[in-house]
Design a protein around this motif. Structure first.
Motif, mmCIF file in Angstrom:
data_model
loop_
_atom_site.group_PDB
_atom_site.id
_atom_site.type_symbol
_atom_site.label_atom_id
_atom_site.label_comp_id
_atom_site.label_asym_id
_atom_site.label_seq_id
_atom_site.Cartn_x
_atom_site.Cartn_y
_atom_site.Cartn_z
ATOM 1 N N GLY A 106 -24.445 71.984 -92.010
ATOM 2 C CA GLY A 106 -24.133 73.264 -92.218
ATOM 3 C C GLY A 106 -23.025 73.137 -93.198
ATOM 4 N N ALA A 107 -23.144 73.648 -94.532
ATOM 5 C CA ALA A 107 -22.146 73.445 -95.388
ATOM 6 C C ALA A 107 -20.748 74.016 -95.007
ATOM 7 N N GLU A 108 -20.753 75.223 -94.479
ATOM 8 C CA GLU A 108 -19.535 76.040 -94.072
ATOM 9 C C GLU A 108 -18.719 75.137 -93.092
ATOM 10 N N ALA A 109 -19.489 74.739 -92.062
ATOM 11 C CA ALA A 109 -18.895 73.880 -90.961
ATOM 12 C C ALA A 109 -18.291 72.516 -91.564
ATOM 13 N N ALA A 110 -18.989 71.818 -92.623
ATOM 14 C CA ALA A 110 -18.484 70.807 -92.961
ATOM 15 C C ALA A 110 -17.113 71.080 -93.787
ATOM 16 N N ARG A 111 -16.937 72.182 -94.406
ATOM 17 C CA ARG A 111 -15.756 72.646 -95.079
ATOM 18 C C ARG A 111 -14.681 73.017 -94.026
ATOM 19 N N GLY A 112 -15.308 73.615 -92.871
ATOM 20 C CA GLY A 112 -14.255 73.948 -91.888
ATOM 21 C C GLY A 112 -13.646 72.715 -91.309
ATOM 22 N N PHE A 113 -14.438 71.589 -91.196
ATOM 23 C CA PHE A 113 -13.686 70.408 -90.673
ATOM 24 C C PHE A 113 -12.459 69.964 -91.494
ATOM 25 N N GLN A 137 -10.632 76.826 -85.311
ATOM 26 C CA GLN A 137 -10.412 78.188 -85.455
ATOM 27 C C GLN A 137 -9.403 78.551 -86.242
ATOM 28 N N ALA A 138 -8.394 77.783 -86.763
ATOM 29 C CA ALA A 138 -7.556 78.077 -87.658
ATOM 30 C C ALA A 138 -8.277 77.772 -89.059
ATOM 31 N N ALA A 139 -9.122 76.917 -89.209
ATOM 32 C CA ALA A 139 -10.111 77.052 -90.557
ATOM 33 C C ALA A 139 -10.766 78.290 -90.498
ATOM 34 N N VAL A 140 -11.163 79.105 -89.354
ATOM 35 C CA VAL A 140 -11.817 80.285 -89.727
ATOM 36 C C VAL A 140 -10.366 81.253 -90.259
ATOM 37 N N GLN A 141 -9.321 81.172 -89.910
ATOM 38 C CA GLN A 141 -8.565 82.142 -90.229
ATOM 39 C C GLN A 141 -7.818 81.853 -92.102
ATOM 40 N N CYS A 142 -8.209 80.595 -92.281
ATOM 41 C CA CYS A 142 -7.984 80.117 -93.689
ATOM 42 C C CYS A 142 -9.151 80.420 -94.481
ATOM 43 N N GLY A 143 -10.187 80.892 -93.944
ATOM 44 C CA GLY A 143 -11.428 81.185 -94.715
ATOM 45 C C GLY A 143 -12.197 79.988 -95.272
ATOM 46 N N VAL A 153 -6.296 70.665 -93.294
ATOM 47 C CA VAL A 153 -5.326 71.017 -94.613
ATOM 48 C C VAL A 153 -5.055 72.362 -94.372
ATOM 49 N N CYS A 154 -5.608 73.233 -93.925
ATOM 50 C CA CYS A 154 -5.181 74.527 -94.073
ATOM 51 C C CYS A 154 -3.973 74.920 -93.425
ATOM 52 N N ARG A 155 -3.079 75.907 -94.288
ATOM 53 C CA ARG A 155 -1.857 76.151 -93.679
ATOM 54 C C ARG A 155 -1.794 76.594 -92.258
ATOM 55 N N GLU A 156 -2.793 77.259 -91.668
ATOM 56 C CA GLU A 156 -2.839 77.586 -90.429
ATOM 57 C C GLU A 156 -2.851 76.562 -89.347
ATOM 58 N N MET A 169 -14.395 78.374 -92.999
ATOM 59 C CA MET A 169 -15.424 78.873 -92.331
ATOM 60 C C MET A 169 -15.314 80.179 -91.673
ATOM 61 N N ASP A 170 -16.489 80.802 -91.268
ATOM 62 C CA ASP A 170 -16.404 82.057 -90.891
ATOM 63 C C ASP A 170 -16.563 81.970 -89.213
ATOM 64 N N GLN A 171 -16.083 83.087 -88.284
ATOM 65 C CA GLN A 171 -16.153 82.946 -87.267
ATOM 66 C C GLN A 171 -17.679 82.730 -86.447
ATOM 67 N N GLY A 172 -18.803 83.272 -87.275
ATOM 68 C CA GLY A 172 -20.167 82.921 -86.488
ATOM 69 C C GLY A 172 -20.494 81.346 -86.660
ATOM 70 N N THR A 173 -20.094 80.673 -87.862
ATOM 71 C CA THR A 173 -20.181 79.230 -87.944
ATOM 72 C C THR A 173 -19.366 78.605 -86.807
ATOM 73 N N PHE A 174 -18.084 78.876 -86.692
ATOM 74 C CA PHE A 174 -17.389 78.404 -85.400
ATOM 75 C C PHE A 174 -18.009 78.638 -84.128
ATOM 76 N N ASP A 175 -18.328 79.826 -83.995
ATOM 77 C CA ASP A 175 -18.994 80.100 -82.590
ATOM 78 C C ASP A 175 -20.419 78.951 -82.423
ATOM 79 N N GLU A 176 -21.049 78.998 -83.380
ATOM 80 C CA GLU A 176 -22.256 77.774 -83.342
ATOM 81 C C GLU A 176 -21.751 76.338 -83.291
ATOM 82 N N LEU A 177 -20.883 76.093 -83.973
ATOM 83 C CA LEU A 177 -20.259 74.928 -83.970
ATOM 84 C C LEU A 177 -19.518 74.217 -82.710
ATOM 85 N N TRP A 178 -18.736 75.275 -82.198
ATOM 86 C CA TRP A 178 -17.894 74.614 -81.004
ATOM 87 C C TRP A 178 -18.639 74.111 -79.760
#
Length: 169
Positions: A137-144, A71-77, A149-152, A79-88
């Motif tokens: 999913g490219a955005e999910a991969a970046r989200g991991f 979810q913090a990866a969503v905050q740092c940008g 590493v995201c500050r959040e 990945m987006d919330q929709g990707t999180f909602d599908e991934l989790w």
């Protein structure tokens, strides 16, 4: 090169990202250099993140922290919330054998990020594979990557700062 008190985290990077990390960490630590390192890691591809547990216990806290860090990866940008909602739901189901079994000292979790794919493998101390799954999913991969590493995220400052505390091997 990354270390936290409950686990060792190693990052195996592509040549370009590794050279950036080496160059940035060669200078004294600063918030600006830390941000540069964070950005280089977020852009790294392919990447293998390996976490080895320093102690065992119930998996509920680990799974909750995984959710919070994604979810913090969503905050740092990353990945987006929709990707999180599908991934989790996929990640939660994938980790259900770990939740039933619990976690043991020296368990290892590997995240292989390659383009739009993230492979998650959870290995017991005896080498038994507990979990092995892939999410596309490219955005999910970046989200991991962002979840580490995201500050959040909960432990990113310690992870990033540790690049200045190791010999880079």
């Amino acid at each position: 090169f990354l270390k936290i008190d409950i686990a060792w985290v190693e990052a195996y990077l592509d040549t370009t990202s590794a050279s950036i990390v080496k160059r940035v960490a060669a200078g004294d630590y600063s918030k600006g250099r830390a941000r540069t390192l964070e950005m280089a890691l977020l852009d790294g591809d392919p990447m293998l993140l390996r976490m080895e547990l320093a102690r065992g216990g119930g998996a509920g806290r680990f799974i909750g922290a995984t959710r919070d860090n994604l979810q913090a990866a969503v905050q740092c940008g990353s990945m987006d919330q929709g990707t999180f909602d599908e991934l989790w739901p996929y990640v939660e189901e994938l980790l259900s054998p770990v939740d039933r079994r619990g976690m043991e000292k020296d368990d290892a979790i590997l995240y292989r990020i390659d383009g739009s794919s993230v492979r998650i493998v959870y290995v017991g101390p005896d080498g038994d594979i507990i979990v092995d799954g892939t999410y596309e999913g490219a955005e999910a991969a970046r989200g991991f990557v962002g979840s580490f590493v995201c500050r959040e995220t909960a432990f990113s400052e310690d992870l990033i700062r540790s690049a200045w505390e190791t010999d880079g091997s």
